[in-house]
Design a protein around this motif. Structure first.
Motif, mmCIF file in Angstrom:
data_model
loop_
_atom_site.group_PDB
_atom_site.id
_atom_site.type_symbol
_atom_site.label_atom_id
_atom_site.label_comp_id
_atom_site.label_asym_id
_atom_site.label_seq_id
_atom_site.Cartn_x
_atom_site.Cartn_y
_atom_site.Cartn_z
ATOM 1 N N UNK A 278 0.807 -1.215 0.000
ATOM 2 C CA UNK A 278 0.000 0.000 0.000
ATOM 3 C C UNK A 278 0.841 1.266 0.000
ATOM 4 N N UNK A 279 1.940 1.263 0.739
ATOM 5 C CA UNK A 279 2.831 2.428 0.762
ATOM 6 C C UNK A 279 3.465 2.651 -0.604
ATOM 7 N N UNK A 280 3.940 1.578 -1.220
ATOM 8 C CA UNK A 280 4.553 1.680 -2.545
ATOM 9 C C UNK A 280 3.541 2.196 -3.561
ATOM 10 N N UNK A 281 2.338 1.644 -3.530
ATOM 11 C CA UNK A 281 1.305 2.064 -4.479
ATOM 12 C C UNK A 281 0.886 3.510 -4.251
ATOM 13 N N UNK A 282 0.749 3.903 -2.997
ATOM 14 C CA UNK A 282 0.365 5.283 -2.692
ATOM 15 C C UNK A 282 1.439 6.254 -3.172
ATOM 16 N N UNK A 283 2.693 5.934 -2.930
ATOM 17 C CA UNK A 283 3.781 6.812 -3.358
ATOM 18 C C UNK A 283 3.876 6.882 -4.875
ATOM 19 N N UNK B 41 1.917 14.897 -0.806
ATOM 20 C CA UNK B 41 2.197 14.427 0.554
ATOM 21 C C UNK B 41 1.501 13.110 0.831
ATOM 22 N N UNK B 42 2.228 12.243 1.509
ATOM 23 C CA UNK B 42 1.705 10.963 1.949
ATOM 24 C C UNK B 42 1.589 11.044 3.466
ATOM 25 N N UNK B 43 0.371 10.868 3.981
ATOM 26 C CA UNK B 43 0.109 10.960 5.415
ATOM 27 C C UNK B 43 -0.432 9.606 5.864
ATOM 28 N N UNK C 243 13.183 5.699 1.253
ATOM 29 C CA UNK C 243 12.885 5.756 -0.169
ATOM 30 C C UNK C 243 13.578 6.965 -0.795
ATOM 31 N N UNK C 244 14.269 6.785 -1.943
ATOM 32 C CA UNK C 244 14.962 7.925 -2.555
ATOM 33 C C UNK C 244 14.008 8.980 -3.108
ATOM 34 N N UNK C 245 12.744 8.612 -3.305
ATOM 35 C CA UNK C 245 11.802 9.570 -3.863
ATOM 36 C C UNK C 245 10.914 10.218 -2.804
ATOM 37 N N UNK C 246 11.130 9.877 -1.527
ATOM 38 C CA UNK C 246 10.305 10.424 -0.450
ATOM 39 C C UNK C 246 11.199 11.108 0.589
ATOM 40 N N UNK C 247 10.686 12.182 1.184
ATOM 41 C CA UNK C 247 11.387 12.842 2.281
ATOM 42 C C UNK C 247 10.439 12.908 3.472
ATOM 43 N N UNK C 248 10.869 12.343 4.584
ATOM 44 C CA UNK C 248 10.079 12.343 5.803
ATOM 45 C C UNK C 248 10.026 13.763 6.366
ATOM 46 N N UNK D 184 6.707 13.663 -1.655
ATOM 47 C CA UNK D 184 7.356 13.025 -2.810
ATOM 48 C C UNK D 184 8.281 14.049 -3.451
ATOM 49 N N UNK D 185 9.528 13.658 -3.649
ATOM 50 C CA UNK D 185 10.516 14.567 -4.213
ATOM 51 C C UNK D 185 10.424 14.615 -5.728
ATOM 52 N N UNK D 186 10.603 13.487 -6.376
ATOM 53 C CA UNK D 186 10.532 13.406 -7.833
ATOM 54 C C UNK D 186 10.409 11.949 -8.217
ATOM 55 N N UNK D 187 10.041 11.714 -9.433
ATOM 56 C CA UNK D 187 9.936 10.344 -9.916
ATOM 57 C C UNK D 187 11.315 9.837 -10.305
ATOM 58 N N UNK D 188 11.637 8.645 -9.858
ATOM 59 C CA UNK D 188 12.907 8.028 -10.205
ATOM 60 C C UNK D 188 12.630 6.846 -11.115
ATOM 61 N N UNK D 189 13.255 6.832 -12.274
ATOM 62 C CA UNK D 189 13.132 5.694 -13.179
ATOM 63 C C UNK D 189 14.094 4.614 -12.702
ATOM 64 N N UNK D 190 13.727 3.354 -12.825
ATOM 65 C CA UNK D 190 14.652 2.283 -12.465
ATOM 66 C C UNK D 190 15.919 2.373 -13.304
ATOM 67 N N UNK D 191 17.033 1.925 -12.744
ATOM 68 C CA UNK D 191 18.300 1.950 -13.442
ATOM 69 C C UNK D 191 18.182 1.134 -14.726
#
Length: 100
Positions: free
Chosen positions: A18-23, A31-33, A52-57, A86-93
């Motif tokens: 659920x966290x992955x899908x929400x992000x 914002x994810x609350x 997560x590299x795309x999230x900042x607490x 959420x900071x930005x979208x990161x594409x997989x390597x």
């Protein structure tokens, strides 16, 4: 009861999914609350939001209910609220970039 219910319902795996899908549906700046009601789930949420590299607490410490709230709703004594942005979208390597 919680010790039996959690493995049977697979709650921890469902929470992580659920966290992955929400992000994934958040736009940068969104914002994810998340409100948790036990410490094990709180650890999972904070590890996801902070690792997560795309999230900042945004909450240095989880927000807790005050005494009046706990008095009114005793079940909330372990409640914790965490917020991340959420900071930005990161594409997989190795993923191709969209040039359109």
């Amino acid at each position: 009861v919680l010790a039996l219910r959690t493995p049977v319902r697979n709650e921890f795996a469902e929470l992580k999914l659920g966290l992955v899908n929400a992000a994934s549906v958040l736009k940068p700046g969104g914002r994810l609350i998340v409100l948790t009601t036990n410490q094990e789930k709180q650890r999972i949420v904070r590890a996801f939001m902070g690792g997560s590299p795309s999230m900042q607490l945004l909450t240095k410490r989880s927000l807790q209910p005050d005494r009046a709230e706990i008095f009114a709703l005793p079940d909330l004594y372990l409640a914790a609220l965490n917020i991340a942005v959420k900071l930005e979208d990161f594409a997989p390597v190795g993923a191709p970039e969209d040039d359109s």
